[in-house]
Design a protein around this motif. Sequence first.
Motif: not given
Lengths: 113, 113
Positions: B18-26
């Motif tokens: 399993e792969v989890t990619l993360r993102c925090k927007p502006i």
Amino acid sequence: AQTVTQSQPEMSVQEAETVTLSCTYDTSESDYYLFWYKQPPSRQMILVIRQEAYKQQNATENRFSVNFQKAAKSFSLKISDSQLGDAAMYFCACDNAGNMLTFGGGTRLMVKP
Amino acid sequence: DAGVIQSPRHEVTEMGQEVTLRCKPISGHDYLFWYRQTMMRGLELLIYFNNNVPIDDSGMPEDRFSAKMPNASFSTLKIQPSEPRDSAVYFCASAIGGNQPQHFGDGTRLSIL
């Protein structure tokens, strides 16, 4: 569906000279937005310039300007006084009223010192 | 102001994991987009959110892919189980409003062995 085509896989320009990158698009929308993004080797996607389809005046950002021909569905990018830092992949993109960006295949620009 | 923040920058894992990619927007941006970039297919929009709600996921390749946005400052893209053909650079982008310029993160380079 919309499509964006960049017919020049690679372009080369001498430092301080001017180069034009081509882009054509196809969309059934009457209201849309066009963009050029730059992707240097660091792989960041950097916004270069934006054009609203309802505006006849061509957008300009410092050394970067566009030639927007709405009837021909053409949106070319002109880079004046090319600098070594301009070397990158350039992507043309179309954003229809549904907020979805469709990208062209990209043009690799090389700048010769 | 901080731009869009993605983690990890690189991920190498074996197929089936399993792969989890993360993102925090502006902060203050209401739109969040996930893209995938490959040599063969270029930049493709996978899914986008408006005010944390998924609006269009037609670009998600198959059920192995899922994306969530539990709050305005965080989103994940999950692949389970991962396959070698999922190897790509995955970008997250955010925008302050519809049809506004999208600001991209630095991307996650994913390699599935």
